[in-house]
Design a protein around this motif. Sequence first.
Motif, PDB file in Angstrom:
ATOM      1  N   ALA A 106       0.823  -1.211   0.000  1.00 61.78           N
ATOM      2  CA  ALA A 106       0.000   0.000   0.000  1.00 61.78           C
ATOM      3  C   ALA A 106       0.852   1.254   0.000  1.00 61.78           C
ATOM      4  CB  ALA A 106      -0.927  -0.005   1.215  1.00 61.78           C
ATOM      5  N   ALA A 107       2.040   1.163   0.612  1.00 62.91           N
ATOM      6  CA  ALA A 107       2.913   2.331   0.689  1.00 62.91           C
ATOM      7  C   ALA A 107       3.818   2.476  -0.519  1.00 62.91           C
ATOM      8  CB  ALA A 107       3.770   2.246   1.951  1.00 62.91           C
ATOM      9  N   SER A 108       3.892   1.453  -1.355  1.00 61.16           N
ATOM     10  CA  SER A 108       4.831   1.516  -2.483  1.00 61.16           C
ATOM     11  C   SER A 108       4.116   1.596  -3.831  1.00 61.16           C
ATOM     12  CB  SER A 108       5.790   0.317  -2.436  1.00 61.16           C
ATOM     13  OG  SER A 108       5.075  -0.898  -2.327  1.00 61.16           O
ATOM     14  N   CYS A 109       3.413   0.534  -4.210  1.00 62.68           N
ATOM     15  CA  CYS A 109       2.881   0.492  -5.578  1.00 62.68           C
ATOM     16  C   CYS A 109       1.390   0.766  -5.676  1.00 62.68           C
ATOM     17  CB  CYS A 109       3.180  -0.876  -6.209  1.00 62.68           C
ATOM     18  SG  CYS A 109       2.324  -2.258  -5.396  1.00 62.68           S
ATOM     19  N   LEU A 110       0.650   0.595  -4.594  1.00 64.69           N
ATOM     20  CA  LEU A 110      -0.813   0.632  -4.704  1.00 64.69           C
ATOM     21  C   LEU A 110      -1.398   1.987  -5.116  1.00 64.69           C
ATOM     22  CD1 LEU A 110      -3.198  -1.292  -4.427  1.00 64.69           C
ATOM     23  CD2 LEU A 110      -3.458  -0.525  -2.056  1.00 64.69           C
ATOM     24  N   PRO A 163       5.039 -12.530  -9.586  1.00 61.09           N
ATOM     25  CA  PRO A 163       5.937 -11.722  -8.756  1.00 61.09           C
ATOM     26  C   PRO A 163       5.956 -10.272  -9.237  1.00 61.09           C
ATOM     27  CG  PRO A 163       7.204 -13.035 -10.313  1.00 61.09           C
ATOM     28  CD  PRO A 163       5.773 -13.475 -10.463  1.00 61.09           C
ATOM     29  N   ILE A 164       6.021  -9.334  -8.307  1.00 63.07           N
ATOM     30  CA  ILE A 164       6.054  -7.915  -8.679  1.00 63.07           C
ATOM     31  C   ILE A 164       7.231  -7.182  -8.030  1.00 63.07           C
ATOM     32  CG2 ILE A 164       3.591  -7.734  -9.198  1.00 63.07           C
ATOM     33  CD1 ILE A 164       3.179  -6.541  -6.412  1.00 63.07           C
ATOM     34  N   GLY A 165       8.215  -7.945  -7.525  1.00 67.34           N
ATOM     35  CA  GLY A 165       9.417  -7.299  -7.030  1.00 67.34           C
ATOM     36  C   GLY A 165       9.641  -7.478  -5.546  1.00 67.34           C
ATOM     37  N   GLU A 166      10.682  -6.836  -5.052  1.00 66.68           N
ATOM     38  CA  GLU A 166      11.102  -6.973  -3.664  1.00 66.68           C
ATOM     39  C   GLU A 166      11.181  -5.610  -2.977  1.00 66.68           C
ATOM     40  OE1 GLU A 166      14.024 -10.869  -4.064  1.00 66.68           O
ATOM     41  OE2 GLU A 166      14.899  -8.839  -4.129  1.00 66.68           O
ATOM     42  N   VAL A 167      11.062  -5.648  -1.653  1.00 62.72           N
ATOM     43  CA  VAL A 167      11.190  -4.444  -0.833  1.00 62.72           C
ATOM     44  C   VAL A 167      12.289  -4.685   0.192  1.00 62.72           C
ATOM     45  CG1 VAL A 167      10.077  -3.049   0.951  1.00 62.72           C
ATOM     46  CG2 VAL A 167       8.828  -3.629  -1.135  1.00 62.72           C
ATOM     47  N   ALA A 168      13.222  -3.745   0.284  1.00 65.33           N
ATOM     48  CA  ALA A 168      14.329  -3.863   1.233  1.00 65.33           C
ATOM     49  C   ALA A 168      13.856  -3.575   2.659  1.00 65.33           C
ATOM     50  CB  ALA A 168      15.445  -2.899   0.856  1.00 65.33           C
ATOM     51  N   LEU A 169      14.533  -4.199   3.625  1.00 63.77           N
ATOM     52  CA  LEU A 169      14.261  -3.976   5.039  1.00 63.77           C
ATOM     53  C   LEU A 169      15.488  -3.352   5.699  1.00 63.77           C
ATOM     54  CD1 LEU A 169      12.601  -7.410   5.906  1.00 63.77           C
ATOM     55  CD2 LEU A 169      11.437  -5.258   5.403  1.00 63.77           C
ATOM     56  N   PRO A 266      15.490  -9.111   1.535  1.00 65.11           N
ATOM     57  CA  PRO A 266      14.295  -8.338   1.170  1.00 65.11           C
ATOM     58  C   PRO A 266      13.044  -9.216   1.183  1.00 65.11           C
ATOM     59  CG  PRO A 266      15.575  -8.869  -0.774  1.00 65.11           C
ATOM     60  CD  PRO A 266      16.404  -9.306   0.397  1.00 65.11           C
ATOM     61  N   VAL A 267      11.895  -8.569   1.226  1.00 70.56           N
ATOM     62  CA  VAL A 267      10.609  -9.261   1.165  1.00 70.56           C
ATOM     63  C   VAL A 267      10.102  -9.210  -0.270  1.00 70.56           C
ATOM     64  CG1 VAL A 267       8.227  -9.312   2.003  1.00 70.56           C
ATOM     65  CG2 VAL A 267      10.072  -8.634   3.541  1.00 70.56           C
ATOM     66  N   GLU A 268       9.804 -10.368  -0.832  1.00 72.88           N
ATOM     67  CA  GLU A 268       9.266 -10.396  -2.192  1.00 72.88           C
ATOM     68  C   GLU A 268       7.744 -10.325  -2.150  1.00 72.88           C
ATOM     69  OE1 GLU A 268       8.944 -14.845  -3.687  1.00 72.88           O
ATOM     70  OE2 GLU A 268      10.967 -14.429  -2.979  1.00 72.88           O
ATOM     71  N   PHE A 269       7.183  -9.702  -3.171  1.00 72.42           N
ATOM     72  CA  PHE A 269       5.741  -9.524  -3.227  1.00 72.42           C
ATOM     73  C   PHE A 269       5.166 -10.127  -4.503  1.00 72.42           C
ATOM     74  CE2 PHE A 269       6.574  -6.708   0.182  1.00 72.42           C
ATOM     75  CZ  PHE A 269       5.382  -6.592   0.876  1.00 72.42           C
ATOM     76  N   HIS A 270       3.910 -10.561  -4.383  1.00 78.44           N
ATOM     77  CA  HIS A 270       3.190 -11.135  -5.511  1.00 78.44           C
ATOM     78  C   HIS A 270       1.794 -10.527  -5.578  1.00 78.44           C
ATOM     79  CE1 HIS A 270       6.349 -14.121  -5.005  1.00 78.44           C
ATOM     80  NE2 HIS A 270       6.031 -14.639  -6.162  1.00 78.44           N
ATOM     81  N   VAL A 271       1.229 -10.531  -6.777  1.00 82.17           N
ATOM     82  CA  VAL A 271      -0.189 -10.248  -6.927  1.00 82.17           C
ATOM     83  C   VAL A 271      -0.869 -11.589  -7.169  1.00 82.17           C
ATOM     84  CG1 VAL A 271       0.047  -9.813  -9.423  1.00 82.17           C
ATOM     85  CG2 VAL A 271      -1.955  -8.946  -8.184  1.00 82.17           C
ATOM     86  N   LYS A 291       2.361  -6.458 -14.198  1.00 84.83           N
ATOM     87  CA  LYS A 291       3.405  -5.685 -14.862  1.00 84.83           C
ATOM     88  C   LYS A 291       4.138  -4.744 -13.903  1.00 84.83           C
ATOM     89  CE  LYS A 291       0.806  -5.596 -19.228  1.00 84.83           C
ATOM     90  NZ  LYS A 291       0.105  -4.718 -20.203  1.00 84.83           N
ATOM     91  N   LEU A 292       3.654  -4.661 -12.654  1.00 86.26           N
ATOM     92  CA  LEU A 292       4.269  -3.748 -11.698  1.00 86.26           C
ATOM     93  C   LEU A 292       5.685  -4.194 -11.341  1.00 86.26           C
ATOM     94  CD1 LEU A 292       1.288  -3.163  -9.248  1.00 86.26           C
ATOM     95  CD2 LEU A 292       2.266  -1.485 -10.807  1.00 86.26           C
ATOM     96  N   ASP A 293       6.500  -3.231 -11.009  1.00 87.68           N
ATOM     97  CA  ASP A 293       7.854  -3.485 -10.519  1.00 87.68           C
ATOM     98  C   ASP A 293       8.048  -2.620  -9.284  1.00 87.68           C
ATOM     99  OD1 ASP A 293      10.577  -3.574  -9.943  1.00 87.68           O
ATOM    100  OD2 ASP A 293      11.147  -3.711 -12.057  1.00 87.68           O
ATOM    101  N   LEU A 294       8.104  -3.264  -8.111  1.00 88.26           N
ATOM    102  CA  LEU A 294       8.210  -2.484  -6.876  1.00 88.26           C
ATOM    103  C   LEU A 294       9.446  -1.624  -6.827  1.00 88.26           C
ATOM    104  CD1 LEU A 294       6.986  -4.901  -4.056  1.00 88.26           C
ATOM    105  CD2 LEU A 294       5.755  -3.084  -5.204  1.00 88.26           C
ATOM    106  N   ALA A 295      10.521  -2.065  -7.473  1.00 88.04           N
ATOM    107  CA  ALA A 295      11.740  -1.254  -7.500  1.00 88.04           C
ATOM    108  C   ALA A 295      11.483   0.079  -8.195  1.00 88.04           C
ATOM    109  CB  ALA A 295      12.866  -2.015  -8.180  1.00 88.04           C
TER     110      ALA A 295
END
Length: 299
Positions: A106-110, A163-169, A266-271, A291-295
Amino acid sequence: MSINRISIYHLETLLWIDRLGTFSAAAERLNTTQPAVSARMRELEQRLGTTLFRRDGRTMSLTAAGRKLVRDCDPLLRDMQVALLGSGGFAEASGVVRIGAGEIAAASCLPAFVAALKAEMPNVGLEIEIDLTANLIQQLLTGRTDIAFAAGPIAHPALKTRPIGEVALVWLASPAVAAAFGRGDSSQPVPVWSLASHSPIHGRMRDAIQASRITQKSLNLCNNARTMIDIAKVGGGIGIFPEPMIRAEIAVGALTPIADMPALAPVEFHVAMRVSDTEPVLTRIFDQAAKLDLAEAAA
């Protein structure tokens, strides 16, 4: 058989019962009541002159005739929806789509994704719910949610994912807490904050604690990342936070990285969506989300 008295909503209701497994779940998805769904199915059985459901106490299952009707009608209704969308495009699409997302997504791609979606489908109503990954998957499986952005990997035969990318911690604390922790001059264990056990960040926190000088008993749990960030800002402890959510705090110096801490994967995310959902609008939204890319979204 009185086929001229069978409406599309009879067949649509039957398909949603098959997809979601219960009359109540179908009623929720169709924004109606369970008695209304039951009445539609009685009408459909009467007008077809056949039994579609096998009743065993409080449970129901499709008969052979019911399964055949679902199999035959599913592609027909999908083709009809495609034809109608073909005449007006997705700008003419309507209905309500329920989207579930974790705080990190929600804080990155949404936000940008939702804005683009509304531009393409202005008449489609969106209902967005923010929750933990475990709850999102359960809501997806029971039909309470249509599309979910969740921490992965996600493996379930009833779901398809991309998969739609990863988020660093990152390890963070207020400047004062980070300095004291770095010097090791605190007389009491420094409080450590993690998301609840259903979150993938919790597992990473547990692993990191075992590899660090943090005391295990100092771990505290919270089911809301934003609240944890606020606690850390006022000196309430240290924590592992998703990088897209704390950029502003780092930029103004409210939070600072903690040195010499274990590296974090990092945490990987999927739709994700249900395999059984073949509605063109849902398929379109899923394809766009894939088609999203969290990076890129977090840049």
